[in-house]
Design a protein around this motif. Structure first.
Motif, short mmCIF file in Angstrom:
data_model
loop_
_atom_site.label_atom_id
_atom_site.label_comp_id
_atom_site.label_asym_id
_atom_site.label_seq_id
_atom_site.Cartn_x
_atom_site.Cartn_y
_atom_site.Cartn_z
N LYS A 39 0.83 -1.21 0.00
CA LYS A 39 0.00 0.00 0.00
C LYS A 39 0.86 1.25 0.00
CE LYS A 39 -4.13 -1.94 2.08
NZ LYS A 39 -5.15 -1.82 3.12
N GLN A 40 1.96 1.25 0.77
CA GLN A 40 2.87 2.39 0.78
C GLN A 40 3.45 2.63 -0.60
OE1 GLN A 40 5.92 1.79 3.71
NE2 GLN A 40 4.47 1.77 5.40
N VAL A 41 3.85 1.55 -1.25
CA VAL A 41 4.42 1.67 -2.60
C VAL A 41 3.36 2.22 -3.56
CG1 VAL A 41 5.31 0.35 -4.57
CG2 VAL A 41 6.17 -0.10 -2.26
N PHE A 42 2.13 1.68 -3.50
CA PHE A 42 1.08 2.17 -4.39
C PHE A 42 0.79 3.64 -4.16
CE2 PHE A 42 -3.26 3.32 -5.36
CZ PHE A 42 -3.36 2.92 -6.68
N ILE A 43 0.63 4.04 -2.89
CA ILE A 43 0.33 5.44 -2.58
C ILE A 43 1.46 6.34 -3.07
CG2 ILE A 43 0.03 7.10 -0.69
CD1 ILE A 43 -1.32 4.77 0.89
N THR A 44 2.70 5.92 -2.85
CA THR A 44 3.84 6.71 -3.29
C THR A 44 3.84 6.85 -4.81
OG1 THR A 44 5.14 5.97 -1.39
CG2 THR A 44 6.36 6.89 -3.25
N ILE A 45 3.67 5.75 -5.52
CA ILE A 45 3.67 5.79 -6.98
C ILE A 45 2.51 6.63 -7.51
CG2 ILE A 45 3.37 4.39 -9.07
CD1 ILE A 45 5.04 2.22 -7.65
N ALA A 46 1.32 6.46 -6.92
CA ALA A 46 0.16 7.23 -7.37
C ALA A 46 0.38 8.73 -7.16
CB ALA A 46 -1.09 6.78 -6.62
N ASN A 47 0.95 9.10 -6.02
CA ASN A 47 1.18 10.53 -5.75
C ASN A 47 2.28 11.10 -6.64
OD1 ASN A 47 -0.85 10.68 -3.88
ND2 ASN A 47 0.49 10.30 -2.13
N VAL A 48 3.34 10.34 -6.87
CA VAL A 48 4.41 10.80 -7.76
C VAL A 48 3.87 10.96 -9.18
CG1 VAL A 48 6.61 10.15 -8.84
CG2 VAL A 48 6.30 9.90 -6.37
N ALA A 49 3.11 9.97 -9.64
CA ALA A 49 2.53 10.06 -10.99
C ALA A 49 1.61 11.27 -11.09
CB ALA A 49 1.77 8.78 -11.32
N MET A 50 0.82 11.51 -10.05
CA MET A 50 -0.08 12.66 -10.05
C MET A 50 0.72 13.96 -10.17
SD MET A 50 -2.67 13.99 -7.05
CE MET A 50 -1.32 14.17 -5.89
N CYS A 51 1.79 14.09 -9.42
CA CYS A 51 2.60 15.31 -9.47
C CYS A 51 3.24 15.50 -10.85
CB CYS A 51 3.68 15.29 -8.38
SG CYS A 51 3.02 15.48 -6.72
N ILE A 52 3.72 14.42 -11.44
CA ILE A 52 4.32 14.51 -12.78
C ILE A 52 3.26 14.89 -13.81
CG2 ILE A 52 5.39 13.14 -14.63
CD1 ILE A 52 6.93 11.66 -12.40
N ILE A 53 2.09 14.29 -13.71
CA ILE A 53 1.00 14.61 -14.64
C ILE A 53 0.58 16.07 -14.50
CG2 ILE A 53 -1.45 14.17 -15.15
CD1 ILE A 53 -0.81 11.18 -14.52
N LEU A 54 0.47 16.55 -13.27
CA LEU A 54 0.11 17.95 -13.05
C LEU A 54 1.16 18.88 -13.64
CD1 LEU A 54 -1.27 17.72 -9.41
CD2 LEU A 54 -2.59 18.02 -11.52
N TRP A 55 2.42 18.56 -13.46
CA TRP A 55 3.49 19.37 -14.03
C TRP A 55 3.37 19.38 -15.55
CZ3 TRP A 55 6.98 22.64 -12.01
CH2 TRP A 55 8.03 23.07 -12.84
N ASP A 56 3.12 18.21 -16.12
CA ASP A 56 3.00 18.10 -17.57
C ASP A 56 1.80 18.88 -18.10
OD1 ASP A 56 4.00 16.95 -20.04
OD2 ASP A 56 2.12 15.79 -20.06
N ILE A 57 0.69 18.89 -17.35
CA ILE A 57 -0.48 19.65 -17.77
C ILE A 57 -0.15 21.13 -17.93
CG2 ILE A 57 -2.72 20.53 -16.93
CD1 ILE A 57 -3.19 17.70 -15.76
N TYR A 58 0.62 21.65 -17.00
CA TYR A 58 0.94 23.08 -17.03
C TYR A 58 2.11 23.43 -17.94
CZ TYR A 58 -2.42 24.45 -13.52
OH TYR A 58 -3.59 24.74 -12.88
N PHE A 59 3.07 22.54 -18.07
CA PHE A 59 4.31 22.94 -18.74
C PHE A 59 4.70 22.08 -19.93
CE2 PHE A 59 4.58 24.26 -14.27
CZ PHE A 59 4.61 25.62 -14.47
N ASP A 60 3.73 21.38 -20.53
CA ASP A 60 4.07 20.53 -21.67
C ASP A 60 4.59 21.34 -22.85
OD1 ASP A 60 1.57 21.63 -22.12
OD2 ASP A 60 0.77 19.87 -23.14
N GLU A 61 4.04 22.55 -23.06
CA GLU A 61 4.52 23.37 -24.17
C GLU A 61 5.97 23.81 -23.96
OE1 GLU A 61 1.78 24.88 -22.36
OE2 GLU A 61 0.23 23.84 -23.48
N GLU A 62 6.30 24.21 -22.72
CA GLU A 62 7.65 24.65 -22.43
C GLU A 62 8.64 23.49 -22.54
OE1 GLU A 62 5.05 25.63 -20.54
OE2 GLU A 62 5.04 27.75 -21.02
#
Length: 140
Positions: A39-62
């Motif tokens: 569960k710790q691994v899943f939560i960590t991976i889900a949160n990291v993926a979420m942060c990367i996706i959010l970054w990509d949403i805002y800065f994919d053009e850059e």
């Protein structure tokens, strides 16, 4: 035009956060006491993926305008910082989970799931605010 882009990015960010919140809540609320590490691994991976996706949403053009070295550097920094935050969050959730299950019995699983989802949502909202502010006021 900028406000329209920001609204679109915020909508996409909300969907990404919701997906991570639902996934984290469901996995954590599942009453399987012998797989805390999983569960710790899943939560960590889900949160990291979420942060990367959010970054990509805002800065994919850059990122498309940057060289491969700069893109990898950005993603490495984002990944490392979110891994540390997400792992601490996951470790705390599983510690609270043990306590709540002992105190509340089987109802503790549901409370833990809601807590995990709430904390994931707060992490996503905080990261979105950071990305949104950085997008609107770029460092140049």
């Amino acid at each position: 035009m900028l406000m329209s882009q920001i609204k679109h990015k915020r909508s996409k960010a909300a969907i990404a956060i919701l997906a991570a919140v639902v996934g984290t809540t469901v996995v954590t609320a599942n009453s399987t006491p012998d797989i805390e590490l999983s569960k710790q691994v899943f939560i960590t991976i889900a949160n990291v993926a979420m942060c990367i996706i959010l970054w990509d949403i805002y800065f994919d053009e850059e990122l498309a305008k940057k060289g491969i070295g700069a893109v990898l550097s950005d993603y490495c920094l984002i990944t490392l910082s979110s891994i540390v935050t997400a792992y601490i969050l996951a470790k705390g959730i599983t510690a609270v989970m043990d306590y709540l299950v002992k105190v509340l019995g089987s109802m503790g699983w549901g409370v833990t799931g809601l807590l995990a989802g709430t904390l994931t949502g707060l992490l996503g909202i905080g990261w979105t605010f950071y990305c949104d502010d950085l997008y609107r006021h770029p460092k140049s």
